[in-house]
Design an enzyme around this catalytic site. Structure first.
Site, PDB file in Angstrom:
ATOM      1  N   GLY A 559      -2.347   2.105   4.059  1.00  0.00           N
ATOM      2  CA  GLY A 559      -1.960   2.691   2.778  1.00  0.00           C
ATOM      3  C   GLY A 559      -2.647   1.930   1.671  1.00  0.00           C
ATOM      4  N   GLY A 560      -2.319   2.273   0.425  1.00  0.00           N
ATOM      5  CA  GLY A 560      -2.846   1.487  -0.669  1.00  0.00           C
ATOM      6  C   GLY A 560      -2.294   0.081  -0.519  1.00  0.00           C
ATOM      7  N   ASP A 675      -2.384   8.691  -8.141  1.00  0.00           N
ATOM      8  CA  ASP A 675      -3.162   8.687  -6.905  1.00  0.00           C
ATOM      9  C   ASP A 675      -2.699   9.794  -5.970  1.00  0.00           C
ATOM     10  OD1 ASP A 675      -5.216   7.838  -5.311  1.00  0.00           O
ATOM     11  OD2 ASP A 675      -4.079   6.239  -4.356  1.00  0.00           O
TER      12      ASP A 675
END
Ligand SMILES: *[C@@H]1O[C@H](CO)[C@@H](O)[C@H](O)[C@H]1NC(C)=O
Ligand SMILES: *[C@@H]1O[C@H](CO)[C@@H](O)[C@H](O)[C@H]1NC(C)=O
Ligand SMILES: *[C@@H]1O[C@H](CO)[C@@H](O)[C@H](O)[C@H]1NC(C)=O
Ligand SMILES: *[C@@H]1O[C@H](CO)[C@@H](O)[C@H](O)[C@H]1NC(C)=O
Ligand SMILES: *[C@@H]1O[C@H](CO)[C@@H](O)[C@H](O)[C@H]1NC(C)=O
Ligand SMILES: *[C@@H]1O[C@H](CO)[C@@H](O)[C@H](O)[C@H]1NC(C)=O
Ligand SMILES: *[C@@H]1O[C@H](CO)[C@@H](O)[C@H](O)[C@H]1NC(C)=O
Ligand SMILES: *[C@@H]1O[C@H](CO)[C@@H](O)[C@H](O)[C@H]1NC(C)=O
Ligand SMILES: *[C@@H]1O[C@H](CO)[C@@H](O)[C@H](O)[C@H]1NC(C)=O
Length: 775
Positions: A559-560, A675
């Site tokens: 993930g981020g 995002d």
């Protein structure tokens, strides 16, 4: 696809517009400036009195009022100097005149014949009776036709009213040139390597706005701290920033969402902001002519300003009150003492209350005497405001930090603080203060004889003891793990579907977080999240157990800012665990954003946060597990793609739109996700979409519609052009990403990496199709 796709496309566009048109509509409506596609300005319908345009001349006596009637710009005289006139900004509608900004602070106008106007070159100019310029905005790139606009945040913008084809950034803004007041929303930027960054300079006296003897700014060395200088010497400092608070003012309780934020933009500049929880609340920070900084809050009940804090607040806050190696404790009398192991340098002076020469070491260090580094020790001194001028900041852990200090004879102390990590001092320890509570521990290097205990007599003994202790600990942990494993197995076999207590998730009261997160320990109970912002805190060991020690087999993806693992709670519930990498500097900030945000959000189309875990460097987020993973794993997979019928796609689009609408409009906060993309849309077992990954989200105040950032984060291909290029973002940024996502869902093609004969992106592709349909 053919005919069918036309209908669906129309349908989804309809849905997109009906859900999002409202967002676009209100973005335009309040006192700010944007450009439409043709480069024509779109201006608010705000009061004609909120700006001054070229050709207009403002005389003494008239005012420019911000659209929400919060601030006014005009001519004023300070108390006791009625013949001198200044152009300034103050709160309107507040009885006591509270000036927050002064233009011509060094060049007052004599008499009431001054004017304010836009010069031929496009600058805002203050002139006296004879038309001589006394002050000018001096903007480097100016446009002929410019206007100055006052906003509700107290910022005076100089913008070009007609600037076809160019960006419409302000040519100049007063927030870049503060006088003595720091306002919420103000972004003060500093050179991250320069030591002296005076930005806010108080008035000379209460009736003279010219530059005073003090200044306030940031010293970025080590970890940034706010400093008040008197000339070149320090008068007060806030202590180092640990990512949450300034450690020298520990009583300031900071809720992550609001309050100070320090951001390093990676280009050698630091940006310092203060955000309010509610935009209607009025607050400001001001530095007095005597160097005192105060924060005041407007109380509408009492109709007066209330002092929230005053710094320096005690004599111990005065910089280096007790000299080098001295410790100031406001509860003692006299306030100064020497650090443990140190004695006054000049006993007579010291006893007479002249502490300026400070203290010296009582016993020489072994490393100085015989060059044996290992024979000194450390004494832990607690609840301190840590000394100024640290010499080294590193990512070492506690042990490595201590070893690093021990191995260098010039190291006099070290400390380890979560958020900064290893701090090492090699110079005189100055400006130390002891707090009643809070503060940080300092490990002071002393000769072994000063420490007293016999534990560290010889290195050999130390090694033996350490080995034994480590062995015992290891054995203990092993036995404990075994026992727990057994317990876990029994728990599952006894009642496989038990929805009850989670045995291992003993919530840790972990320092800074405990105040906000004193969550329940039984997560499996349905509706637990309904209780508001309460979040469960998990122990690290329970997460390790749930994820098989973060085994590769449990890895779900990246993930981020971290890896995501699948885990299973002892009750059998599946969870997704996001492990933020401790090394990445951004981690903590994003972590805090994500926790605070998600804890407050409840919506069926947003992924649900179950709990979190903070343990030293480890930062973990526990989410509900989504068996169908993310949308992109279906959408762009030639095989799985076929499982997505039009009905499902429509439902997914609708769900995302609902989630987004909730973020933008319906939740108590206004959140810009920043995002939004296919890989951040997760699908549950019934293919219901859930928006995830709030690490980059930003919260807007109720009336705020747009902001700008120097740190553009997001994913190329989904970023709105004005955001990618200028860092401007608003709810429209998300709507743009949503639009791209929508096209991707409908076409089943990635926006970026899309290659067809003559289109390089999905947008171009769809546009070419729509031309075909029109014909
Ligand atoms: C504007 O620039 C001129 C010339 O460079 C300088 O003399 C003047 O002090 C500047 N004014 C302000 C307000 O900075
Ligand atoms: C400035 O604005 C005036 C009136 O709006 C217009 O007549 C003039 O052409 C503009 N000048 C420039 C250089 O754009
Ligand atoms: C910061 O200041 C240093 C000197 O103090 C200078 O060399 C450097 O260019 C400055 N950096 C920026 C981004 O202004
Ligand atoms: C203005 O003058 C009065 C009377 O001399 C004095 O009491 C007051 O403190 C002065 N105010 C300021 C801001 O200097
Ligand atoms: C500022 O400092 C100068 C020299 O140090 C001193 O003469 C002057 O009185 C000070 N001004 C104020 C307002 O304190
Ligand atoms: C500085 O001035 C402010 C306001 O006049 C006052 O409250 C504060 O006590 C003063 N501080 C010192 C150290 O004199
Ligand atoms: C400031 O005032 C507002 C409203 O009057 C209040 O809600 C808020 O808690 C106050 N802030 C502080 C830090 O006292
Ligand atoms: C305090 O001590 C320092 C150094 O010992 C000396 O220079 C200074 O004059 C002393 N100050 C007073 C007020 O005695
Ligand atoms: C010891 O610390 C000093 C000051 O930080 C540094 O200059 C020096 O290089 C260090 N020595 C060693 C051997 O690391």
């Amino acid at each position: 696809m053919g005919q069918k796709s036309v209908i669906s496309l129309k349908n989804v566009y309809f849905c997109y517009f009906c859900l999002c048109c409202c967002c676009s509509a209100d973005t335009i409506s309040s006192g700010r400036v944007l450009e439409d596609e043709d480069g024509d300005e779109i201006m608010s319908s705000g009061k004609s009195g909120d700006r001054i345009s070229s050709g207009q001349v403002m005389k003494d006596g008239s005012l420019i009022i911000s659209p929400g009637k919060i601030f006014a710009l005009g001519f004023f005289s300070p108390e006791n100097s009625s013949d001198l006139r200044y152009v300034g900004i103050w709160y309107t509608g507040i009885p006591q005149q509270t000036v927050v900004w002064v233009a011509n602070r060094e060049n007052p106008i004599r008499g009431r014949a001054g004017t304010l106007s836009i010069s031929k070159q496009g600058n805002l100019v203050v002139r006296n009776r004879n038309g001589d310029p006394l002050w000018s905005t001096n903007a480097s790139s100016v446009a002929r036709n410019s206007s100055a606009i006052l906003t509700d945040s107290g910022n005076l913008y100089l913008i070009s009213t007609h600037h076809r084809g160019k960006t419409n950034r302000p040519l100049w803004q007063s927030f870049d040139f503060p006088t003595d007041t720091f306002l919420p929303g103000m972004k003060v930027s500093f050179n991250a390597t320069s030591q002296l960054n005076p930005v806010i300079i108080p008035w000379r006296t209460e009736s003279d706005p010219s530059l005073g003897n003090y200044s306030m700014g940031v010293d970025p060395r080590g970890s940034p701290q706010i400093v008040v200088w008197e000339g070149q010497s320090r008068h007060w400092r806030s202590g180092h920033w640990n990512g949450l608070i300034f450690m020298g003012v520990p009583w300031i309780r900071v809720i992550y969402l609001y309050g100070f934020k320090l951001v390093n933009d990676g280009n050698g500049r630091l940006h310092f902001t203060y955000t309010l929880s509610s935009s209607s609340q009025l607050t400001y920070f001001r530095i007095f002519p005597n160097g005192t900084v105060e924060q005041k809050n407007w109380s509408s009940d009492l109709q007066q300003w209330e002092v929230i804090q005053l710094q320096p607040s005690s004599q111990c806050d005065i910089y280096n009150k007790c000299g080098p190696f001295g410790v100031c404790d406001a509860r003692n009398s006299p306030v100064c003492n020497c650090l443990e192991g140190y004695v006054p340098k000049d006993v007579d002076q010291w006893n007479n209350g002249n502490w300026s020469s400070g203290c010296v070491r009582r016993t020489k260090l072994q490393c100085e005497v015989e060059g044996s580094y290992q024979r000194d020790g450390f004494l832990k001194v607690e609840t301190l405001k840590l000394p100024d001028f640290l010499d080294h900041v590193g990512t070492e852990n506690v042990k490595e930090c201590g070893r690093k200090c021990l191995n260098n004879c010039s190291c006099v102390a070290y400390s380890f603080v979560s958020g900064i990590n290893c701090m090492i001092w090699s110079n005189d320890l100055v400006d130390i203060q002891r707090f009643e509570e809070g503060g940080s521990p300092l490990f002071v290097r002393l000769a072994q004889s000063e420490i007293g205990g016999s534990t560290r007599k010889t290195p050999q003994l130390v090694i033996i003891i350490a080995t034994v202790v480590a062995g015992l600990l290891l054995a203990g942990v092993f036995i404990w793990l075994l026992w727990r494993q057994k317990d876990k197995l029994r728990g599952i076999s006894e009642s496989p579907n038990r929805k009850g207590r989670v045995p291992d998730s003993d919530p840790i009261k972990s320092g800074e977080l405990s105040a906000d997160f004193s969550g329940p320990d039984d997560l499996n109970v349905e509706g637990q999240q309904g209780s508001g912002t309460e979040l469960a805190l998990f122990s690290f060991s329970s997460v390790v157990a749930a994820t098989n020690n973060f085994s590769d087999r449990n890895k779900l993806g990246q993930g981020g800012f971290g890896l995501v693992y699948k885990g299973e709670l002892p009750g059998g519930q599946n969870i997704a665990v996001k492990r933020l990498s401790g090394k990445s500097g951004q981690g903590l900030e994003e972590f805090k954003t994500e926790i605070t945000l998600i804890a407050k959000l409840q919506h069926r189309n947003l992924v649900r946060l179950l709990g979190c875990c903070i343990d030293g460097d480890e930062k973990l987020l526990l989410y509900e597990y989504m068996p169908n993973k993310s949308l992109d794993s279906f959408l762009f997979d030639p095989v799985k793609q076929k499982q997505l019928g039009w009905r499902t796609r429509f439902r997914i689009i609708e769900g995302i739109a609902r989630g987004l609408l909730y973020l933008h409009r319906d939740s108590r906060l206004r959140i810009i996700h920043r995002d939004l993309k296919a890989s951040n849309i997760l699908l549950d077992e019934e293919m219901n979409p859930k928006i995830s990954d709030f690490g980059m989200a930003r919260i807007f105040g109720g009336n705020q519609n747009e902001a700008s950032t120097n740190r553009v984060v997001g994913t190329y291909g989904y970023m709105a052009p004005e955001y990618a290029m200028e860092g401007l973002f608003s709810v429209k940024t998300d709507v743009y990403s949503f639009g791209i996502l929508l096209l991707e869902i409908v076409t089943g093609r990635r926006n970026i990496g899309f290659r067809s004969t003559d289109n390089s992106s999905v947008i171009g592709y769809v546009r070419s199709l729509s031309l075909i349909f029109q014909e």
